[in-house]
Write an enzyme that holds these catalytic residues in place. Sequence first.
Site, PDB file in Angstrom:
ATOM      1  N   HIS A 230       8.522 -48.265  11.383  1.00  0.00           N
ATOM      2  CA  HIS A 230       8.552 -49.096  12.577  1.00  0.00           C
ATOM      3  C   HIS A 230       7.899 -48.364  13.751  1.00  0.00           C
ATOM      4  CE1 HIS A 230      11.774 -50.938  10.169  1.00  0.00           C
ATOM      5  NE2 HIS A 230      11.489 -52.043  10.821  1.00  0.00           N
ATOM      6  N   ASP A 303       5.158 -56.248   4.897  1.00  0.00           N
ATOM      7  CA  ASP A 303       6.237 -55.966   5.845  1.00  0.00           C
ATOM      8  C   ASP A 303       5.760 -56.451   7.221  1.00  0.00           C
ATOM      9  OD1 ASP A 303       8.608 -55.053   6.904  1.00  0.00           O
ATOM     10  OD2 ASP A 303       8.427 -53.026   6.097  1.00  0.00           O
TER      11      ASP A 303
END
Length: 986
Positions: A230, A303
Site C-alpha cells: 500500500h 489488487d
Amino acid sequence: MHLHFKFISALCILLLGTVSGLNSMEPPVSREPPFLLLLNDQWVNMQMEGMSLDEKIAQLMMVAVFPRQNEASKNSVIEEIEKYKPGGILVMQGTPVKTARWINEFQEKSVVPLLVAIDGEWGLSMRIDSTMRYPYAQTIGAIQDSTYICQMGRDIALQMKQMGIHVNFAPVADVNTNSQNPVINFRSFGEDKINVSKKAWYLSGCMQHAGVVPVAKHFPGHGDTETDSHKELPVILHPKERIDVVESFPFRYLADQGISGIMSAHLDVPALDPSGTPSSLSKKIIDGYLREEIGYNGFVVTDALNMKGVRTNKGNAELEALKAGNDMVEFVPDLQNAIVSVKQALSSGEITLGEIESKCRRVLALKRWAGLHLYKPADTKNLTNRLNSPYYEVTARKLIKSSFTVLANQNVLPVQDLANLKIASVMIGDDRISPFQKMLDKYASVDHFVLGKEASAREMAHLRKTLDNYNLVIAGVVGINLYPSGRYGTTEMQRNTLADFIRDNNVVTVFFGNAYAMKHFENIHRAKGLILAYQNTPLVQELAAQLLFGAFDASGKLPVTIDKRFNLSDGLPLKKNGTLSYTIPEEVGINSVWLSRRIDSLANLGIGNKAYPGCQVLIAKDGNVVFHKCYGYHTYDNEQKVTQENIYDLASLTKVTGPLPALMKLVDEGTVDLDAPFGNYWPAFKGTEKEKLPVRDVFAHQARLPAWIPFWRMALDDEGKLSHEVFSSHPTEHFNVRVSNHLYLNENFKQAILDTIRNAELLPRRRYVYSDLSFHLYPEIISTLTGTPYEKYIKSNFYRPLGASSITYKPYLHFPLGKIIPTETDDFFRNEKLRGFVHDEGAAVLGGVSGNAGLFGTTNDLAKVFQMYLQKGYYGGKRFISEETINEFTRIQFPENKNRRGLVFDKPLIDNSKNSLKDAYPAVSASKNSFGHTGYTGTMAWADPDSGILFIFMSNRVYPTRENSTLYNLNIRTAMHQIVYDSLTP
C-alpha cells in the site's frame, strides 16, 4: 504447459491428496472455473452486441464506493456510472442498510448490471459494520477439522448475496513465512503451504458453490515481505524454484480445483520478471507464469490500483495491467483517463480489440454466473438482523472453539479440583473487568484484578503481593496489536508483569492476540498452562474461559512457527470433562427467536398477573446452557431488577440438592442400605413402630409418615403468642439458634422437634404421602455416618468441587442481602420480610439448616448439581456418584402403588404423556425417565436424560404472601417446560 509445472502440479496432488472424502461438507471440485461454461451464453452475447468500444473497456474496470460518506459522494459515483458505465464497484466502509441501498441505486443507474465486490476475508465485517465477524485467517489456520471452514464460506456467500454483492476478494492464499510481514501476517492461514492451500480451498470452494465469486490473493505470493505494498513496492528475492514450491503453491492448487478468481499482487519478483515491473503489470508474470505455465484460465483481477506499489511513470497502470493479462482492474482512481489510455493503446497497437473483447466477455460471463442476468435489488427489510442470524454465529463459535491451541499443560488444564483451589484472574493490558472474567464466574469462585498497559510499578508490585494469597492465577493477556510494529503494541509493563507472575505463581495464561506476538514474552512457555486464543473479541474471551474449565475439546495446532519454543503444528489435545458450556439455542438445533418469544410471553404473563414479581429461566440441552434469562424485579416496588447473580430460597429443591447427593454417596460407599430399617441410621426410632420402616419406603414417600408438623406452633403460649421460654428477640447463651433477623430460639427446642417426630403417629396404610419429616433428620444422620458436620460435608464433597459456591444454608452470613431474593412478608410467625432467612418454618426452627428446606443458591449453580445428575453422577472431570446409584434413585420405585416417586426425586405423573397440558406434571413431553423437584417458594428443576434437557425455573411467588396461588393457576412452570420440548420439533 511446461514440464516443470507438470511436476509441480503432480506434487500438489501428491501432497494434498484429493479434497473428496475429508469431511461431509467438502466443496465440489470443478477443475475449471464454472463461469467459463457461460462465455457464449445468450445473455452474454446480447450484452456484447449492444456495447460500444468505450463501454467494453469500462466493463474491465471497477471503481471504489464509500457508503459511509455523504450523498454528494454517492451522487458522484452515480454520475460516473451513468457517464462511463464501469463494469463493477468495490464496496468500502459502510453500514448494512445504507450500503445495500447505495448498491441498489447504483444498479438502477447502470445499463449492464454491476459486478459488486468487497474485501471480505473475515466476512462482511471487514468493510461493513454491524455484521457477523468470523475469525481471521491465522485463527482458521489452527483448525484441524475443515467442516466449519466450509460452512464459513457458505455463510459469507449467503450474507453477501443478501447485500447484493457478487465477488469476495478473499481468501488470502499467501504463505506467510515472515513473522515481520507488515501487511499479510495474521491475514494468512499460516506458514505451511499445504495447510494454506487446503484452508483457502475449503473457504473459497464452498463460497463459490453458494454462488459468490471467490478471488484468491495475492499472486504470486505476498507472504515473505517486510514492506507494505500500500505504501511502496515490496521485493520478493527468492529464486523461481522456491517460488514454484512455496509462494505460488496454493495458487497452483486452487487453480487445479477450479477457483473462479485470482488477484494479482503489486510485487517486484526478479526471479519471474527482472525488469522491476510490478507483478500485477507484468506480462511475464500474469500471462506467462499464471496463464501459460500454471495453466490458470479463470478470472484475474488486480489488487487496488490506488496503492503506491503500483504507480507507473505514465500514470497508465490500468492499461499495463490489462496488457499483462488481467481481466479486470479494481479501485480505478480516474475512470475517464483509464478508458482514454486503453483506447489510445488500441490505436497504437499496444493491445488488440480481440483482447479487450475477450476480457469483456469473461467479465460478462462472470456476471451471468453470479445471476446478474436476473438481477433483483437487495431487500433491505430487517437486513441487519438477517445478516446477524444466530445460525451464522454458530459457525463462528465452532471455528473459534476449534482454533484454541494449548501450548503448555502441566496437569492444570482443564481447571478442576475446584475444592482445593483459590483462584484469581488478572487481565494484563486492560483496566476493566472483561467478558473473559465474567465467564470465569460461571464456573468457579474467582477474584478478579486488572492491570492496564501503562500501569505503574507500584500497582504491579501491589498486585504481585496480593496474588500470593492464591494458588492458581489465570492471566489473560490482551492489548496485542495485529501487526509487528512496536513488538505488536505490547508494553514493557505487560511483558515484565507476566514474566513475574509466571515466576512466582501457578499461572494459566490465555494469550488473546496474534500468535507471533508471543515471541516477545520471555518465559510465557513456563506457565503451568498456556492457551493461544489468536484474537481478542468478547466471544473469543467467553469461549476461552469455557475451555479453561473443560466445556469442550481443544484441538488447535500452531499454523506458524513463533520461535524455538513454539513450532509449527505444536498443540496439545485437551478433552472436555463434562462441565456445562454456554452457547446460543441454535447450536443445539433450537430457534432462539421462537423459544424466547414463548418463554418471554409466559414469564411476563406471570408478572402481569402478579404470580411473582420476578423470575429466572435456565434451559440446557446436552450440557449446553442455551437460555438463561431474568424477568421482573425482586419485589413489586420495581426497584431492583432480577439478575443472574441473585440468590434464591430453593425451598423443597433443598431435598434433592442438600441431603440427597450425600445420601447417594453413602449408598455408593455401602454405608447406607436402601432396604435396611431406617432405625439403623436413626437410633431414636428404636423401640417405636418407625424403627423398621424400610429406607427405600422413606425415600419414596410411602413410609406412612405424616406430611408435616408445624413445630413452631408448639412454642406458642396460652394467648397464641410466641413463648418467651422458647423465643427471644436477641441472642443469649441459650437463645442461640437464629430463626430470622430479629428472632432467636432456645437451643433445647431442637430436642422437642426430634421427640415430636419420633412420637408422631404413622398413617394407617402404606401409600404415597409427600412427607417432610424424615428430611429434618438427614443432616444429623449424614454428620453421624460421615464423621463430618453436614454442611461441611456437602460443600466439600459436592458444591465446591462443582464450582457451585453460592449454594449454602444461611446465606445472610455469606452474601449481601441485596443479592438475595426476598420471599414472604411473614405476618404470623417471624413478623418481618424474609430475606436471606429460610421461608419454611420447619427449617427455620432448626436454625435454617434442614434437609427439607433451607438451601439458597443461584440458578446457574443449581444447574451444575442437576447436570451432574443428568450425566449419571459425573461432572467437571469428577465422578461424584456412580451411574448405578443415579439410575436407582431416578427410577419409579413403587408403580404398583401408583406412587410416581423415585428415591427422593420427584417423577412425572403416571401416564403423564396421556394428559392434557393443564393436567400434566411436568411437561407432557417429559420422558418417563425424567426427574426433578419443585419448591414451595416458586422454584422448579427438572432433568430429562432421554432428551438431554435441563429446565430450571426460579421465582419468589410467595412474595408478599404464600396465599398467592397464581403461579399454579396459570400453570406457568409446566407450560414453560413444554415449550422447551416443543422447540426441539423441526
